[in-house]
Scaffold this motif. Structure first.
Motif, mmCIF file in Angstrom:
data_model
loop_
_atom_site.group_PDB
_atom_site.id
_atom_site.type_symbol
_atom_site.label_atom_id
_atom_site.label_comp_id
_atom_site.label_asym_id
_atom_site.label_seq_id
_atom_site.Cartn_x
_atom_site.Cartn_y
_atom_site.Cartn_z
ATOM 1 N N LEU A 88 0.824 -1.218 0.000
ATOM 2 C CA LEU A 88 0.000 0.000 0.000
ATOM 3 C C LEU A 88 0.852 1.260 0.000
ATOM 4 O O LEU A 88 0.400 2.313 -0.443
ATOM 5 N N VAL A 89 2.067 1.158 0.472
ATOM 6 C CA VAL A 89 2.963 2.310 0.446
ATOM 7 C C VAL A 89 3.555 2.489 -0.945
ATOM 8 O O VAL A 89 3.695 3.606 -1.433
ATOM 9 N N ILE A 90 3.881 1.397 -1.619
ATOM 10 C CA ILE A 90 4.565 1.511 -2.907
ATOM 11 C C ILE A 90 3.611 1.850 -4.054
ATOM 12 O O ILE A 90 4.021 2.466 -5.035
ATOM 13 N N VAL A 91 2.345 1.505 -3.949
ATOM 14 C CA VAL A 91 1.406 1.770 -5.048
ATOM 15 C C VAL A 91 1.288 3.266 -5.352
ATOM 16 O O VAL A 91 1.412 3.676 -6.513
ATOM 17 N N PRO A 92 1.063 4.146 -4.366
ATOM 18 C CA PRO A 92 0.995 5.579 -4.713
ATOM 19 C C PRO A 92 2.311 6.125 -5.272
ATOM 20 O O PRO A 92 2.297 7.023 -6.108
ATOM 21 N N ILE A 93 3.428 5.568 -4.840
ATOM 22 C CA ILE A 93 4.718 6.014 -5.366
ATOM 23 C C ILE A 93 4.821 5.672 -6.846
ATOM 24 O O ILE A 93 5.244 6.498 -7.658
#
Length: 163
Positions: A105-110
């Motif tokens: 969930l942290v890497i998806v917006p990045i």
């Protein structure tokens, strides 16, 4: 109150944020490690801890690729889960799944932000050409193709004995 906040923001630099994030990431990593060792780490605390650890790690090391940092965290948290399983004799699959889902969930917006930036810079260029890690191979200039001479003599390929 607003003047105090403006004065504080006027003095804080991104370097300060990175230093504070390193300290915070270290403290959260130690807390997670203590939770794994004592087997008192709940599902909720593992998820919240991995979220804050991921965000603070990304802030702490701005020169590193985000996917590499989060991959290293995933490996570290998986290793911690296996070490806790060796110690307790029980592998907590749900806790491990929540930790990895939180990192994703942290890497998806990045990645979405990166794709948006690529779309703004050149919307018609293929994605494969935009990846910085891909090495493009430039073909070497070669001589035009000439077929080899066909010979039916079996000794034609051998070098002379005296040579």
């Amino acid at each position: 109150m607003v003047l105090l906040m403006d004065a504080l923001l006027a003095r804080i630099t991104p370097g300060h944020v990175a230093r504070f994030a390193r300290i915070g990431a270290l403290l959260i990593a130690l807390a997670l490690m203590a939770g794994y060792v004592t087997d008192r780490l709940t599902l909720e605390m593992a998820g919240v801890g991995s979220l804050f650890l991921a965000v603070l790690t990304l802030l702490a090391f701005p020169n590193q690729r985000s996917s590499e940092l989060l991959g290293a965290l995933a490996i570290w948290l998986t290793y911690a889960e296996f070490m806790a399983a060796i110690q307790s004799g029980h592998f907590d699959l749900w806790r491990w799944a929540i930790v990895l889902a939180t990192l994703s969930l942290v890497i998806v917006p990045i990645k979405v932000q990166h794709l948006r930036q690529l779309a703004r810079s050149n919307p018609y260029r293929p994605l494969g050409e935009l990846d910085r890690r891909v090495w493009t191979v430039v073909p070497e200039k070669t001589a035009p193709y000439t077929p080899a001479a066909i010979s039916f003599d079996p000794d034609a390929d051998r070098a002379p004995a005296g040579a």
